[in-house]
Design a protein around this motif. Structure first.
Motif, PDB file in Angstrom:
ATOM      1  N   THR A   1     -57.130 -44.894 -71.068  1.00  0.00           N
ATOM      2  CA  THR A   1     -56.119 -45.759 -71.700  1.00  0.00           C
ATOM      3  C   THR A   1     -55.937 -45.338 -73.145  1.00  0.00           C
ATOM      4  O   THR A   1     -56.916 -45.090 -73.859  1.00  0.00           O
TER       5      THR A   1
ATOM      6  N   GLN B   1     -53.484 -46.928 -76.303  1.00  0.00           N
ATOM      7  CA  GLN B   1     -52.500 -47.935 -76.692  1.00  0.00           C
ATOM      8  C   GLN B   1     -52.370 -47.987 -78.206  1.00  0.00           C
ATOM      9  O   GLN B   1     -53.369 -47.859 -78.932  1.00  0.00           O
TER      10      GLN B   1
ATOM     11  N   ARG C   1     -47.542 -50.406 -77.899  1.00  0.00           N
ATOM     12  CA  ARG C   1     -47.075 -49.367 -76.987  1.00  0.00           C
ATOM     13  C   ARG C   1     -48.247 -48.854 -76.160  1.00  0.00           C
ATOM     14  O   ARG C   1     -49.337 -48.639 -76.703  1.00  0.00           O
ATOM     15  N   THR C   2     -48.022 -48.681 -74.870  1.00  0.00           N
ATOM     16  CA  THR C   2     -49.026 -48.090 -73.987  1.00  0.00           C
ATOM     17  C   THR C   2     -48.524 -46.729 -73.537  1.00  0.00           C
ATOM     18  O   THR C   2     -47.404 -46.604 -73.024  1.00  0.00           O
ATOM     19  N   TYR C   3     -49.354 -45.713 -73.740  1.00  0.00           N
ATOM     20  CA  TYR C   3     -48.959 -44.341 -73.439  1.00  0.00           C
ATOM     21  C   TYR C   3     -49.331 -43.980 -72.006  1.00  0.00           C
ATOM     22  O   TYR C   3     -50.365 -44.424 -71.481  1.00  0.00           O
TER      23      TYR C   3
END
Length: 519
Positions: free
Chosen positions: A106, A108, A115-117
């Motif tokens: 994860t 972020q 925002r989550t990449y």
């Protein structure tokens, strides 16, 4: 299941390759006829070994990778079969850097924007917006991002020294997450310096010049870093670098440590110990799958050949080698060759390598010992051309097409070539694309990969081309028999100095990864 007539005809023709008398060498009157010995090899026997390797993978989380129980079971199976066949078996241990990503990471941005990449999954089946660095530590950390000696905008040539010196972290606040840039030193140095400065994690972004903008997928090269480390592309890195006060979360779930694995080396009790004919194949798979074509196929083929020849007195000594940790950079064969004394290296008169000999969309490739195509990698050591000619004659006798392939350093012949040992072998293709010319020679599908399951979970027993397996096994046993009884082995004996030079400078700890992304 009933086999269609067309397929039965293809399998029959391939099996005939194992039975066809080949006048490739004239044995002395007291020696067995190589053709007669070649007839005794069993194509179904090779397939039985592959089925055993598949069963081992099935019982061990679908993998036979070095450092896992699946490899240990594969090692024990091969060693046991070789002992039954009458060989002196040596299990050669060495340490190596083991790495596994257990679950998807994860990344972020928490503030100033949420925002989550998109991640790159552990099996590498897609490339996301970030990727966990090989040998990253494991953890779930949230902290303020701190820029470390970045070059924005990037210089026209690789010039960033971000994180390359401890002094770059002079003002670094422990507990922050380091934002680093690709550049003139390797990722390992950057990550170790960040960790020493008290960073909770690290993000390394691509440098920004043409060809250095995409998601950064790299390796730290050794399991010395305990903090999470991920790579991103230039655009994301540039965005994260401003404004100050950006807060991010990194979560990685990995195992990164030194483990012990083993090569299996089997010497026949027959033959001149000063004239060793060595065959090899890597036994390990990648973590992602069972590795039945890559490289159960080569391992099963030479195991069947070893069993066939184990009770037969030969003029020269046969040695069969099953390498570990090939998938991590030829570590097993490199350790073996580096451990040889110059005198022992000089006794090995030739090395034959078999890595992927049953690719489903195969081409029959012979290593180009003389660089006859004058492109790509250079010729092998003196005598390699003679090995190439032997395999060519085998296929020509069958009126079977074949093509050359370079010694490109991707398999276990590499360490042998480096000390001047004549080398050769066979290959049926990996992730490369089949050409129209190869389709005309071998059938299959032009424009498609030789092995669409290369390094994937689908590299199972269903991924084996029976015709390619039979043809190549016939070539392997023919070469083994010819060289086992030959009084004139390939190549001059000019290797002790090369072996001594390599041994002097060799690192045999097993904690290097050949070919890893360094910068």
């Amino acid at each position: 299941m009933r086999i269609p007539v067309s397929r039965r005809a293809g399998i029959a023709a391939a099996t005939a390759a194992l039975l066809l008398p080949l006048a490739l060498a004239g044995p002395a009157s007291a020696d067995p006829d190589p053709a007669l010995l070649a007839r005794s090899i069993s194509a179904p026997g090779v397939k039985q070994h592959l089925q055993k390797l598949q069963a081992i993978a099935n019982a061990n989380n679908g993998t036979r990778a070095a450092g896992t129980p699946g490899f240990a079971a594969s090692r024990d199976y091969v060693a046991g079969q070789l002992k039954k066949a009458g060989y002196k078996v040596t299990v050669q241990p060495f340490e190596f850097p083991f790495y596994e990503e257990h679950s998807t990471a994860t990344l972020q941005q928490i503030a100033p924007d949420a925002r989550t990449y998109a991640p790159t999954p552990p099996d590498g089946s897609a490339v996301g917006e970030f990727a966990t660095m090989t040998y990253s530590g494991s953890g779930d950390v949230t902290g303020t991002l701190q820029n470390v000696d970045l070059v924005l905008p990037p210089a026209p040539v690789p010039s960033s020294t971000s994180g390359c010196e401890p002094a770059d972290f002079a003002s670094f606040a422990p507990g922050n997450i380091a934002l680093l840039q690709r550049g003139t030193c390797n990722f390992q140095v950057k990550a170790e310096n960040a960790q020493a400065a008290g960073a909770a994690g690290a993000i390394i972004f691509n440098e920004g010049q043409p060809g250095r903008t995409e998601t950064l997928q790299g390796t730290l090269s050794a399991p010395t870093v305990t903090i999470p480390v991920v790579g991103v592309g230039f655009t994301i890195g540039e965005d994260l670098a401003s404004p100050a006060g950006t807060v991010v979360r990194i979560k990685t779930d990995t195992t990164s440590e030194i483990r012990t694995t083993q090569n299996v080396i089997a010497d026949s009790k027959w033959g001149d110990p000063n004239k060793v004919v060595q065959l090899g194949a890597h036994l390990d798979s990648v973590l992602a799958g069972p590795g039945i074509n890559d490289n159960g196929s080569g391992s099963a083929a030479i195991l069947e050949v070893a069993e066939t020849l184990g009770k037969i007195p030969t003029r020269n000594k046969l040695r069969f080698s099953f390498w570990s940790a090939e998938e991590l950079g030829l570590l097993g064969s490199d350790h073996y060759v580096a451990s040889l004394s110059p005198a022992d290296a000089a006794k090995i008169k030739l090395y034959l390598n078999f890595d992927m000999v049953a690719s489903p969309n195969y081409a029959l490739k012979i290593y180009d010992g003389d660089d006859s195509d004058a492109t790509g990698s250079p010729a092998g050591p003196a005598g390699s051309d003679e090995i190439e000619k032997l395999f060519e004659k085998y296929f020509n006798t069958l009126r079977q097409g074949h093509v050359g392939t370079d010694f490109d350093g991707r398999s276990d012949y590499g360490p042998f070539i480096a000390v001047g040992i004549p080398s050769g072998g066979l290959f049926t293709g990996a992730e490369g694309i089949k050409t129209p010319e190869e389709q005309a020679l071998f059938g299959g599908t032009a424009g498609a990969a030789y092995d669409a399951c290369y390094h994937q979970a689908c590299d199972t027993i269903a991924n084996i081309n029976d015709k390619a397996l039979a043809l190549n096994t016939g070539a392997i046993v023919t070469a083994a028999v010819v060289y086992a009884f030959s009084g004139n082995l390939p190549g001059p004996d000019v290797r002790p100095a090369a072996a001594a030079a390599r041994a002097k400078g060799a690192q045999v700890s097993g904690v290097q990864v050949a070919g890893g992304i360094a910068r």
